[in-house]
Scaffold this motif. Structure first.
Motif, short mmCIF file in Angstrom:
data_model
loop_
_atom_site.label_atom_id
_atom_site.label_comp_id
_atom_site.label_asym_id
_atom_site.label_seq_id
_atom_site.Cartn_x
_atom_site.Cartn_y
_atom_site.Cartn_z
N HIS A 117 0.82 -1.22 0.00
CA HIS A 117 0.00 0.00 0.00
C HIS A 117 0.85 1.28 0.00
N PRO A 134 -2.62 -2.05 -5.24
CA PRO A 134 -3.88 -1.82 -4.51
C PRO A 134 -4.40 -0.42 -4.78
N TYR A 137 -5.36 4.84 -0.85
CA TYR A 137 -6.24 5.21 0.27
C TYR A 137 -6.63 6.69 0.18
C1 HEC Z 1 0.51 -8.27 -1.02
C2 HEC Z 1 0.06 -6.91 -1.14
C3 HEC Z 1 -0.84 -6.36 -0.04
C4 HEC Z 1 -0.55 -6.30 1.30
C5 HEC Z 1 0.68 -6.77 2.03
C6 HEC Z 1 -1.71 -5.66 1.92
N1 HEC Z 1 -2.64 -5.36 0.99
FE1 HEC Z 1 -4.39 -4.41 1.32
N2 HEC Z 1 -4.86 -4.60 -0.65
C7 HEC Z 1 -4.06 -5.15 -1.62
C8 HEC Z 1 -4.76 -5.17 -2.90
C9 HEC Z 1 -4.21 -5.69 -4.21
C10 HEC Z 1 -6.04 -4.62 -2.65
C11 HEC Z 1 -7.18 -4.47 -3.62
C12 HEC Z 1 -8.04 -5.73 -3.48
C13 HEC Z 1 -9.13 -5.82 -4.55
O1 HEC Z 1 -8.77 -5.87 -5.72
O2 HEC Z 1 -10.31 -5.85 -4.18
C14 HEC Z 1 -6.05 -4.25 -1.23
C15 HEC Z 1 -7.13 -3.63 -0.61
C16 HEC Z 1 -7.13 -3.18 0.69
C17 HEC Z 1 -8.19 -2.40 1.30
C18 HEC Z 1 -9.44 -1.90 0.61
C19 HEC Z 1 -9.09 -0.57 -0.02
C20 HEC Z 1 -10.23 0.01 -0.86
O3 HEC Z 1 -10.11 1.16 -1.25
O4 HEC Z 1 -11.18 -0.70 -1.17
C21 HEC Z 1 -7.82 -2.17 2.58
C22 HEC Z 1 -8.59 -1.39 3.65
C23 HEC Z 1 -6.53 -2.81 2.79
N3 HEC Z 1 -6.14 -3.40 1.62
C24 HEC Z 1 -5.83 -2.79 3.98
C25 HEC Z 1 -4.63 -3.47 4.18
C26 HEC Z 1 -3.97 -3.53 5.44
C27 HEC Z 1 -4.43 -2.85 6.71
C28 HEC Z 1 -2.85 -4.29 5.25
C29 HEC Z 1 -1.84 -4.71 6.30
C30 HEC Z 1 -2.34 -5.42 7.45
C31 HEC Z 1 -2.81 -4.68 3.87
N4 HEC Z 1 -3.92 -4.17 3.25
C32 HEC Z 1 -1.81 -5.43 3.28
C33 HEC Z 1 -2.78 -5.62 -1.44
C34 HEC Z 1 -2.14 -5.77 -0.23
#
Ligand code: HEC
Length: 186
Positions: A117, A134, A137
């Motif tokens: 992120h 991703p 935010y």
């Molecule tokens: C390996 C990569 C990766 C990691 C590490 C990761 N994320 Fe994500 N995250 C993504 C992706 C890719 C998406 C989009 C998912 C989709 O396509 O629906 C996402 C989506 C999200 C969303 C939704 C955002 C939206 O605008 O809809 C949130 C909240 C989120 N992540 C929080 C976290 C948090 C908190 C952590 C750590 C604990 C984390 N993520 C770790 C890849 C990651």
């Protein structure tokens, strides 16, 4: 008389001692006699052993269905987008944005989330673009996401984002939501 007694003692004593040692010595490669065996072997079943009495023939029984560990809040939501929306309308963040909670949220975010992120939340972490990026935010859509929906995504995962329920405790998932809010300038 006295002399012969001493001589007898000098000859007899070693014979008795050495003879006794030989008589009572045992083969140390063999098992010794056991006494009393009841103290050595408890009649109770050991946890990991088979059990002819209990259901499924195991001594160690699984917890009764529906058992909840102390201090654990169940999360009654499925892993679908509709359930993420429902979580958003029903759940509120139980934590306040205190310096301690934000610092803990930042720690979790830096260690588990920033790799994808990005440190500012722009969705540009160091593994991007090798990994599908991703959403940022910092968009209005992300700012409008309810806390409960974010918590649902972190707990259940969504598409390319895996569940972090095993790595990050429920309390820390709420704190990381607080930290994401601070990145969003809220
Ligand atoms: C390996 C990569 C990766 C990691 C590490 C990761 N994320 Fe994500 N995250 C993504 C992706 C890719 C998406 C989009 C998912 C989709 O396509 O629906 C996402 C989506 C999200 C969303 C939704 C955002 C939206 O605008 O809809 C949130 C909240 C989120 N992540 C929080 C976290 C948090 C908190 C952590 C750590 C604990 C984390 N993520 C770790 C890849 C990651």
């Amino acid at each position: 008389m006295r002399k012969s007694l001493t001589a007898i003692l000098f000859i007899l004593l070693p014979v008795v001692v050495i003879g006794g040692m030989a008589a009572f010595s045992r083969d140390t490669t063999k098992r010794n006699r056991e006494f009393p065996t009841q103290m050595e072997y408890s009649p109770a079943y050991l946890s990991q052993t088979a059990n002819p009495v209990l259901p499924n023939k195991m001594t160690l029984q699984p917890p009764v269905a529906g058992t909840i560990p102390r201090g654990f809040t169940p999360f009654h939501y499925g892993a679908t987008p509709e359930e993420a929306i429902r979580a958003g309308s029903e759940l509120a963040n139980p934590f306040q944005a205190t310096p301690e909670n934000l610092a803990r949220g930042q720690y979790i975010y830096t260690n588990s989330c920033a790799v994808c992120h990005g440190t500012t939340g722009a969705g540009d972490g160091p593994v991007i673009p090798k990994f599908p990026n991703p959403p940022s935010y910092l968009t209005d859509a992300a700012k409008a996401l309810p806390d409960g929906t974010m918590f649902h995504v972190i707990t259940m995962g969504r598409n390319n984002m895996a569940s972090y329920a095993a790595q990050v405790s429920a309390e820390d998932r709420w704190r990381v939501v607080l930290y994401i809010r601070s990145l969003q300038g809220k």
